[in-house]
Design a protein around this motif. Structure first.
Motif, PDB file in Angstrom:
ATOM      1  N   PHE A 139       0.836  -1.199   0.000  1.00 28.62           N
ATOM      2  CA  PHE A 139       0.000   0.000   0.000  1.00 28.62           C
ATOM      3  C   PHE A 139       0.874   1.253   0.000  1.00 28.62           C
ATOM      4  CE2 PHE A 139      -4.605  -0.839   1.181  1.00 28.62           C
ATOM      5  CZ  PHE A 139      -4.589  -2.156   0.755  1.00 28.62           C
ATOM      6  N   LYS A 140       1.871   1.268   0.871  1.00 25.39           N
ATOM      7  CA  LYS A 140       2.785   2.400   0.902  1.00 25.39           C
ATOM      8  C   LYS A 140       3.696   2.404  -0.320  1.00 25.39           C
ATOM      9  CE  LYS A 140       6.480   4.562   3.612  1.00 25.39           C
ATOM     10  NZ  LYS A 140       7.294   4.493   4.860  1.00 25.39           N
ATOM     11  N   ASN A 141       4.166   1.229  -0.718  1.00 29.73           N
ATOM     12  CA  ASN A 141       5.132   1.150  -1.819  1.00 29.73           C
ATOM     13  C   ASN A 141       4.577   1.695  -3.128  1.00 29.73           C
ATOM     14  OD1 ASN A 141       6.818  -0.039   0.010  1.00 29.73           O
ATOM     15  ND2 ASN A 141       6.659  -2.110  -0.825  1.00 29.73           N
ATOM     16  N   VAL A 142       3.307   1.370  -3.450  1.00 30.37           N
ATOM     17  CA  VAL A 142       2.771   1.829  -4.732  1.00 30.37           C
ATOM     18  C   VAL A 142       2.577   3.340  -4.734  1.00 30.37           C
ATOM     19  CG1 VAL A 142       1.655  -0.386  -5.229  1.00 30.37           C
ATOM     20  CG2 VAL A 142       0.332   1.430  -4.090  1.00 30.37           C
ATOM     21  N   VAL A 143       2.397   3.910  -3.556  1.00 27.65           N
ATOM     22  CA  VAL A 143       2.291   5.368  -3.455  1.00 27.65           C
ATOM     23  C   VAL A 143       3.657   6.009  -3.686  1.00 27.65           C
ATOM     24  CG1 VAL A 143       1.705   7.293  -1.939  1.00 27.65           C
ATOM     25  CG2 VAL A 143       0.316   5.193  -1.895  1.00 27.65           C
ATOM     26  N   VAL A 144       4.652   5.544  -2.936  1.00 32.83           N
ATOM     27  CA  VAL A 144       5.996   6.115  -3.034  1.00 32.83           C
ATOM     28  C   VAL A 144       6.594   5.876  -4.421  1.00 32.83           C
ATOM     29  CG1 VAL A 144       8.351   5.953  -2.127  1.00 32.83           C
ATOM     30  CG2 VAL A 144       6.401   5.895  -0.552  1.00 32.83           C
ATOM     31  N   ASN A 145       6.447   4.667  -4.945  1.00 34.95           N
ATOM     32  CA  ASN A 145       7.068   4.322  -6.222  1.00 34.95           C
ATOM     33  C   ASN A 145       6.468   5.071  -7.406  1.00 34.95           C
ATOM     34  OD1 ASN A 145       8.712   2.557  -4.860  1.00 34.95           O
ATOM     35  ND2 ASN A 145       7.540   0.730  -5.392  1.00 34.95           N
ATOM     36  N   ASN A 146       5.294   5.641  -7.202  1.00 39.22           N
ATOM     37  CA  ASN A 146       4.673   6.441  -8.259  1.00 39.22           C
ATOM     38  C   ASN A 146       4.763   7.941  -7.975  1.00 39.22           C
ATOM     39  OD1 ASN A 146       3.242   4.697 -10.435  1.00 39.22           O
ATOM     40  ND2 ASN A 146       2.869   3.622  -8.512  1.00 39.22           N
ATOM     41  N   GLY A 147       5.655   8.301  -7.044  1.00 36.66           N
ATOM     42  CA  GLY A 147       5.931   9.716  -6.824  1.00 36.66           C
ATOM     43  C   GLY A 147       4.869  10.460  -6.058  1.00 36.66           C
ATOM     44  N   ARG A 148       4.029   9.740  -5.315  1.00 35.29           N
ATOM     45  CA  ARG A 148       3.042  10.378  -4.457  1.00 35.29           C
ATOM     46  C   ARG A 148       3.501  10.284  -2.999  1.00 35.29           C
ATOM     47  NH1 ARG A 148       2.044   9.516  -9.909  1.00 35.29           N
ATOM     48  NH2 ARG A 148      -0.085  10.153 -10.477  1.00 35.29           N
ATOM     49  N   VAL A 149       2.723  10.862  -2.096  1.00 33.86           N
ATOM     50  CA  VAL A 149       3.124  10.936  -0.692  1.00 33.86           C
ATOM     51  C   VAL A 149       2.132  10.163   0.173  1.00 33.86           C
ATOM     52  CG1 VAL A 149       3.608  12.455   1.254  1.00 33.86           C
ATOM     53  CG2 VAL A 149       4.157  13.200  -1.077  1.00 33.86           C
ATOM     54  N   PRO A 150       2.576   9.096   0.849  1.00 30.84           N
ATOM     55  CA  PRO A 150       1.663   8.363   1.731  1.00 30.84           C
ATOM     56  C   PRO A 150       1.374   9.146   3.010  1.00 30.84           C
ATOM     57  CG  PRO A 150       3.869   7.429   1.861  1.00 30.84           C
ATOM     58  CD  PRO A 150       3.920   8.492   0.803  1.00 30.84           C
ATOM     59  N   VAL A 151       0.114   9.187   3.381  1.00 31.01           N
ATOM     60  CA  VAL A 151      -0.320   9.812   4.625  1.00 31.01           C
ATOM     61  C   VAL A 151      -1.130   8.766   5.380  1.00 31.01           C
ATOM     62  CG1 VAL A 151      -1.722  11.618   5.680  1.00 31.01           C
ATOM     63  CG2 VAL A 151      -0.388  12.112   3.613  1.00 31.01           C
ATOM     64  N   SER A 152      -0.767   8.480   6.623  1.00 30.57           N
ATOM     65  CA  SER A 152      -1.421   7.408   7.363  1.00 30.57           C
ATOM     66  C   SER A 152      -2.377   7.927   8.421  1.00 30.57           C
ATOM     67  CB  SER A 152      -0.378   6.495   8.030  1.00 30.57           C
ATOM     68  OG  SER A 152      -1.017   5.409   8.681  1.00 30.57           O
ATOM     69  N   ASN A 153      -3.589   7.403   8.368  1.00 27.49           N
ATOM     70  CA  ASN A 153      -4.556   7.530   9.458  1.00 27.49           C
ATOM     71  C   ASN A 153      -4.448   6.217  10.235  1.00 27.49           C
ATOM     72  OD1 ASN A 153      -7.963   6.626   9.586  1.00 27.49           O
ATOM     73  ND2 ASN A 153      -7.059   8.087  11.016  1.00 27.49           N
ATOM     74  N   ASP A 154      -3.520   6.183  11.204  1.00 31.14           N
ATOM     75  CA  ASP A 154      -3.167   4.929  11.864  1.00 31.14           C
ATOM     76  C   ASP A 154      -4.370   4.278  12.543  1.00 31.14           C
ATOM     77  OD1 ASP A 154      -0.557   5.314  11.098  1.00 31.14           O
ATOM     78  OD2 ASP A 154       0.131   6.012  13.065  1.00 31.14           O
ATOM     79  N   LEU A 155      -4.407   2.949  12.466  1.00 31.14           N
ATOM     80  CA  LEU A 155      -5.382   2.203  13.243  1.00 31.14           C
ATOM     81  C   LEU A 155      -5.029   2.311  14.724  1.00 31.14           C
ATOM     82  CD1 LEU A 155      -5.692  -1.035  11.075  1.00 31.14           C
ATOM     83  CD2 LEU A 155      -7.109   1.031  10.979  1.00 31.14           C
ATOM     84  N   VAL A 156      -6.025   2.144  15.571  1.00 25.72           N
ATOM     85  CA  VAL A 156      -5.852   2.267  17.015  1.00 25.72           C
ATOM     86  C   VAL A 156      -6.048   0.891  17.656  1.00 25.72           C
ATOM     87  CG1 VAL A 156      -6.722   3.330  19.125  1.00 25.72           C
ATOM     88  CG2 VAL A 156      -6.651   4.656  16.996  1.00 25.72           C
ATOM     89  N   LEU A 157      -5.058   0.457  18.427  1.00 21.91           N
ATOM     90  CA  LEU A 157      -5.145  -0.799  19.159  1.00 21.91           C
ATOM     91  C   LEU A 157      -5.676  -0.518  20.557  1.00 21.91           C
ATOM     92  CD1 LEU A 157      -4.629  -3.832  19.415  1.00 21.91           C
ATOM     93  CD2 LEU A 157      -2.248  -3.307  20.014  1.00 21.91           C
ATOM     94  N   ARG A 158      -6.829  -1.100  20.852  1.00 20.43           N
ATOM     95  CA  ARG A 158      -7.475  -0.851  22.148  1.00 20.43           C
ATOM     96  C   ARG A 158      -8.038  -2.163  22.686  1.00 20.43           C
ATOM     97  NH1 ARG A 158     -10.550   2.920  20.526  1.00 20.43           N
ATOM     98  NH2 ARG A 158     -12.537   1.808  20.319  1.00 20.43           N
ATOM     99  N   ASP A 159      -7.565  -2.556  23.863  1.00 16.59           N
ATOM    100  CA  ASP A 159      -8.035  -3.784  24.512  1.00 16.59           C
ATOM    101  C   ASP A 159      -7.911  -4.997  23.598  1.00 16.59           C
ATOM    102  OD1 ASP A 159      -8.710  -2.308  26.810  1.00 16.59           O
ATOM    103  OD2 ASP A 159     -10.694  -1.822  25.994  1.00 16.59           O
TER     104      ASP A 159
END
Length: 390
Positions: A124-144
């Motif tokens: 997911f990140k690689n195809v963004v970076v390899n095509n000259g775009r910028v990955p931005v993450s809305n991280d998942l949250v680990l809870r209980d």
């Protein structure tokens, strides 16, 4: 027909990536590979029969599909997920990763941000970076002990970065979430409100556990009909990754045309003829094998979860709702990820995926592929116990 998933099949000498190239990676030749997401099982007999018939025909020329192919794909999705689509919505690609990269090129410009949710399947990140775009993450949250989407953070991130494209994993690899209809509906509402195109990778949809049911994003969020690409494939379900066939459902004709134009630019966008044959046979005739496989895999997941809880103090496992990829948390051992990985490789003789490859929030975890004969899994777990519980 009763299938034997306990049978150990020797894959060495077949150019299998996870076996024949171990030493190229600098790892011991005798490690057991439990990393890349293919299975150690022969595919369904109807698929093998169809492939044999096609091979015996002897001609492998340029190949196109028609209504029979679309009916095979559509039939599976109607029977299992109550989701239907028009033939014109279907666009084939060699792989889903190819589809993700195609969408990045089709719907963004160089330098644009693309939204992902880490920890997530690293391409997911690689195809963004390899095509000259910028990955931005809305991280998942680990809870209980369970991962959730951060919807407030999602909305803020979309606004702050003017996000126009999101790559979404459902079910989620590697954390094993099967998103609920309510979660999917909320995601859809937010993305619809801000005009975000959602590319949903649903390749693991056929592996939900403990009576759970996968929900197709467009069933839960019909508001995304004109802003969604569904990426699906039989490759994970029927162990066909090397045959290169994926399907993309794109209801919006404008998005579909942009996607098609982008997929044709590299001049290598066609599926393998044997992949087409296998896809049709799997969806039309593979149900019996698939149901037996699911039952066997569920037993494997139960085995790992019980073993970790009872015999691996310091290690915890995220309870899997979906996929045969297990997300193990080694942070309780108090060891750096590099040391855990080294011990797994050189003492336990196990090759897993280290968690940091899925993003910074995956550090300290390891991803284990449980789609193998039970004897292989039992041996691997015992070696893990001997390594970390001396």
């Amino acid at each position: 027909m009763v299938y034997d998933f306990d049978r150990v099949i020797d894959r060495t000498g077949t150019m299998a990536e996870k076996y024949d190239f171990i030493q190229r990676e600098g790892y011991p030749a005798d490690v057991t590979p439990l990393w890349v997401a293919d299975m150690e099982f022969a595919t369904a007999q109807p698929v093998l029969d169809a492939l044999h018939r096609r091979v015996d025909h002897g001609i492998f020329g340029y190949t196109e599909t028609g209504e029979a192919y679309a009916q095979a794909v559509r039939g599976w999705w109607e029977r299992h997920y109550q989701f239907t689509f028009e033939t014109s919505w279907l666009v084939k690609t060699p792989t889903i990763v190819y589809s993700l990269a195609t969408a990045v090129r089709a719907f963004t410009q160089p330098g644009d941000p693309v939204l992902i949710q880490q920890p997530v399947y690293h391409p997911f990140k690689n195809v963004v970076v390899n095509n000259g775009r910028v990955p931005v993450s809305n991280d998942l949250v680990l809870r209980d002990g369970k991962y959730y989407m951060d919807f407030e953070g999602l909305e803020k991130t979309i606004q702050a970065h003017n996000i126009k494209l999101m790559l979404f994993c459902s079910p989620h690899n590697p954390v094993g979430r099967s998103w609920t209809p309510e979660e999917l509906a909320r995601l859809g509402e937010i993305c619809h409100r801000y005009g975000v195109i959602v590319v949903a990778d649903e390749i693991h949809c056929d592996f939900t556990w403990w009576g759970g049911q996968h929900t197709v994003l467009l069933n839960a969020a019909p508001c995304l009909r004109d802003r969604c690409i569904l990426c699906i494939s039989p490759s994970k379900t029927f162990n066909l990754a090397g045959l290169q066939v994926a399907n993309n459902i794109i209801p919006n004709p404008e998005l579909r045309e942009r996607f098609v134009q982008a997929k044709e630019r590299p001049a290598f966008d066609e599926c393998n003829v044997l992949g087409i044959v296998a896809c049709m046979a799997a969806y039309n005739e593979g149900e019996e094998w698939y149901q037996q496989l699911k039952s066997y895999l569920e037993g494997n997941l139960r085995l790992v979860e019980e073993f970790v809880a009872e015999k691996l103090p310091g290690v915890t496992m995220i309870h899997p709702e979906a996929t045969y990829l297990l997300w193990l948390d080694f942070k309780g051992l108090g060891l750096p990820e590099e040391e855990v990985t080294h011990k797994l490789l050189y003492e336990a003789k196990l090759w897993l995926n280290r968690g940091s490859m899925f993003g910074p929030t995956g550090a300290g975890f390891q991803r284990l592929n449980a789609a193998c004969p039970r004897s292989t899994l039992e041996s691997a777990l015992e070696r893990m116990r001997q390594t970390f519980c001396k």
